[in-house]
Design an enzyme around this catalytic site. Structure first.
Site, PDB file in Angstrom:
ATOM      1  N   SER A 292       4.420  -1.584  -6.915  1.00 39.14           N
ATOM      2  CA  SER A 292       4.664  -2.332  -5.634  1.00 39.14           C
ATOM      3  C   SER A 292       5.945  -3.193  -5.547  1.00 39.14           C
ATOM      4  CB  SER A 292       3.474  -3.422  -5.556  1.00 39.14           C
ATOM      5  OG  SER A 292       3.684  -4.187  -4.681  1.00 39.14           O
TER       6      SER A 292
ATOM      7  N   TYR B 283      -2.547 -10.138  -9.432  1.00 43.91           N
ATOM      8  CA  TYR B 283      -2.216  -8.703  -8.881  1.00 43.91           C
ATOM      9  C   TYR B 283      -0.906  -8.270  -9.255  1.00 43.91           C
ATOM     10  CZ  TYR B 283      -0.411  -5.185  -5.829  1.00 43.91           C
ATOM     11  OH  TYR B 283       0.241  -4.073  -4.993  1.00 43.91           O
TER      12      TYR B 283
ATOM     13  N   LYS C  18       0.655  -5.056 -11.804  1.00 45.51           N
ATOM     14  CA  LYS C  18       1.653  -3.915 -11.520  1.00 45.51           C
ATOM     15  C   LYS C  18       2.693  -4.051 -12.483  1.00 45.51           C
ATOM     16  CE  LYS C  18      -0.608  -2.074  -8.115  1.00 45.51           C
ATOM     17  NZ  LYS C  18      -1.228  -0.762  -8.437  1.00 45.51           N
TER      18      LYS C  18
HETATM   19  C1  UD1 Z   1       1.087  -8.145  -0.489  1.00 44.55           C
HETATM   20  C2  UD1 Z   1       1.621  -7.845  -1.528  1.00 44.55           C
HETATM   21  C3  UD1 Z   1       1.806  -6.448  -2.115  1.00 44.55           C
HETATM   22  C4  UD1 Z   1       0.585  -5.739  -1.702  1.00 44.55           C
HETATM   23  C5  UD1 Z   1       0.126  -5.930  -0.407  1.00 44.55           C
HETATM   24  C6  UD1 Z   1      -0.939  -4.960  -0.135  1.00 44.55           C
HETATM   25  C7  UD1 Z   1       2.856  -9.750  -2.569  1.00 44.55           C
HETATM   26  C8  UD1 Z   1       4.434 -10.567  -2.319  1.00 44.55           C
HETATM   27  N1  UD1 Z   1       2.796  -8.978  -1.738  1.00 44.55           N
HETATM   28  O1  UD1 Z   1       1.941  -7.840   0.640  1.00 44.55           O
HETATM   29  O2  UD1 Z   1       2.623  -6.354  -3.149  1.00 44.55           O
HETATM   30  O3  UD1 Z   1       1.103  -4.430  -2.043  1.00 44.55           O
HETATM   31  O4  UD1 Z   1      -0.128  -7.135  -0.206  1.00 44.55           O
HETATM   32  O5  UD1 Z   1      -2.208  -5.812  -0.204  1.00 44.55           O
HETATM   33  O6  UD1 Z   1       2.408 -10.006  -3.463  1.00 44.55           O
HETATM   34  N2  UD1 Z   1       0.627 -12.112   7.894  1.00 44.55           N
HETATM   35  C9  UD1 Z   1       0.147 -12.958   8.956  1.00 44.55           C
HETATM   36  N3  UD1 Z   1      -1.035 -13.211   9.407  1.00 44.55           N
HETATM   37  C10 UD1 Z   1      -2.017 -12.410   8.732  1.00 44.55           C
HETATM   38  C11 UD1 Z   1      -1.900 -11.699   7.658  1.00 44.55           C
HETATM   39  C12 UD1 Z   1      -0.215 -11.472   7.070  1.00 44.55           C
HETATM   40  O7  UD1 Z   1       1.164 -13.884   9.530  1.00 44.55           O
HETATM   41  O8  UD1 Z   1      -3.286 -12.493   9.029  1.00 44.55           O
HETATM   42  C13 UD1 Z   1       2.133 -12.217   7.591  1.00 44.55           C
HETATM   43  C14 UD1 Z   1       2.288 -12.584   5.881  1.00 44.55           C
HETATM   44  O9  UD1 Z   1       2.428 -13.988   5.873  1.00 44.55           O
HETATM   45  C15 UD1 Z   1       3.450 -11.742   5.616  1.00 44.55           C
HETATM   46  C16 UD1 Z   1       3.197 -10.408   6.545  1.00 44.55           C
HETATM   47  O10 UD1 Z   1       2.395 -10.685   7.341  1.00 44.55           O
HETATM   48  O11 UD1 Z   1       4.563 -12.288   5.928  1.00 44.55           O
HETATM   49  C17 UD1 Z   1       2.539  -9.219   5.753  1.00 44.55           C
HETATM   50  O12 UD1 Z   1       1.420  -9.630   4.931  1.00 44.55           O
HETATM   51  P1  UD1 Z   1       0.574  -8.653   4.229  1.00 44.55           P
HETATM   52  O13 UD1 Z   1       0.077  -7.648   4.978  1.00 44.55           O
HETATM   53  O14 UD1 Z   1      -0.572  -9.543   3.786  1.00 44.55           O
HETATM   54  O15 UD1 Z   1       1.307  -8.179   3.160  1.00 44.55           O
HETATM   55  P2  UD1 Z   1       2.208  -8.717   1.743  1.00 44.55           P
HETATM   56  O16 UD1 Z   1       1.779 -10.322   1.555  1.00 44.55           O
HETATM   57  O17 UD1 Z   1       3.453  -8.768   2.511  1.00 44.55           O
END
Ligand code: UD1
Length: 310
Positions: A90, A115, A119
């Protein structure tokens, strides 16, 4: 995941995969699977937990499954003379990198979550093991943010409970399962203030595994441990994703800006030149089509629920 995924795979490929219900962290289970498949030529290991928040609540469960899992797989591979492995890593291993985009040589930072640490440690375990065993060949793919579904809408994401990830939360909100999306923070140092990620189509991601297996089987790997970034090379903000979703679905999304989510980084995207030049892989699908595939899948799930007999 869910057992019905096997039906989806069969519909798409015309072949029903051989399936074992087994626990990767239980060596006896892995022993049985490996003993009954001695002719296997390569392993692709997807059986890890991946929810960042849950890993903070239940670190031992994450270390047990993800670390014991990779140890069992590597040791069973050695015992059975299977030499090729593709491992799901990841971009979390880079943390908040100072220089963007990140290359495979960017510094590996202290993990932000258990998590992420699993990795990082798994990559170290692999690296140490290949050094001690010249027969073993491993490719680690550092996934950026996988999204979307197969275009047939026969397989797609099946989050259990409330989704943590952005795309399933968006599609579940639009279909009426969730009231509104929380956009976590609009005060980041990015053009629109929302966080930036590199969203990669899941079928493009799957193809990177096919190429990795071919590379290993054809012995084209340059060293016995290779690492590739798998992303698009392009960063997209949360608000840009919301806008693209609204355009491709024709739905108005109910959302509100809330505070930042603890542990989130501000921005990351991949330098994919190594995967492009050496693995021969390129992300091909557009963001629009990818988000559309996620929406088609959500609609298909909803229609299955409506048509289900009581
Ligand atoms: C995280 C992990 C990544 C992992 C992935 C899979 C980290 C840094 N990242 O990715 O390694 O493989 O999860 O589960 O550990 N967001 C919103 N609202 C929501 C959900 C998300 O605004 O309800 C935003 C988050 O703040 C982020 C983006 O959308 O900026 C992506 O979020 P998300 O899909 O959860 O993935 P990551 O956190 O990037």
């Amino acid at each position: 995941s869910d057992i019905t995924v096997l039906d989806g795979i069969e519909k798409i490929t015309g072949e029903r995969p051989v399936f074992y219900k087994a626990d990767v962290s239980v060596n006896a289970d892995m022993e049985k699977v490996f003993n009954e498949n001695k002719d296997a030529v390569a392993i692709v290991h997807f059986a890890a937990f991946k929810a960042v928040g849950e890993s903070v609540q239940k670190p031992l469960m994450y270390y047990q499954n993800n670390i014991q899992g990779i140890i069992n797989i590597l040791s069973q591979m050695q015992q059975n003379g299977i030499n090729n492995l593709v491992f799901s890593s990841s971009c979390t291993v880079y943390g908040q990198a100072e220089l963007l985009p990140v290359t495979e040589n960017s510094p590996i930072l202290k993990a932000e979550s258990p998590y992420g640490n699993t990795k990082k440690i798994s990559e170290e375990i692999i690296s140490d093991t290949v050094k001690s065993d010249k027969n073993l060949n491993v490719v680690s793919l550092r996934y950026f943010n996988p999204i979307g579904a197969h275009t047939s809408a026969e397989i797609g994401e099946l989050p259990i409970g409330i989704p943590n990830n952005l795309l399933p939360f968006i599609t579940q909100t639009a279909i009426g399962m969730r009231e509104k999306l929380s956009v976590f923070g609009d005060d980041y140092n990015t053009p629109d203030g929302t966080a930036i990620r590199d969203y990669i189509n899941v079928v493009d991601l799957a193809k990177a595994h096919v190429l990795s297996i071919q590379r290993l089987l054809e012995k084209k790997n340059l060293t016995n441990y290779e690492v590739f970034n798998i992303g698009t090379g392009k960063g997209t903000s949360v608000m840009e994703i919301v806008k693209v979703f609204e355009t491709v679905s024709g739905e108005k999304l109910n959302y509100e800006i809330t505070k930042r989510r603890p542990g989130d980084i501000e921005q990351i995207w991949a330098d994919t030149s190594k995967a492009n030049d050496i693995l021969g892989w390129n992300a091909q699908e557009s963001l629009e089509n990818t988000i559309k595939s996620a929406w088609e899948w959500e609609k298909k799930l909803a229609s299955l629920k409506t048509n289900k007999p009581d």
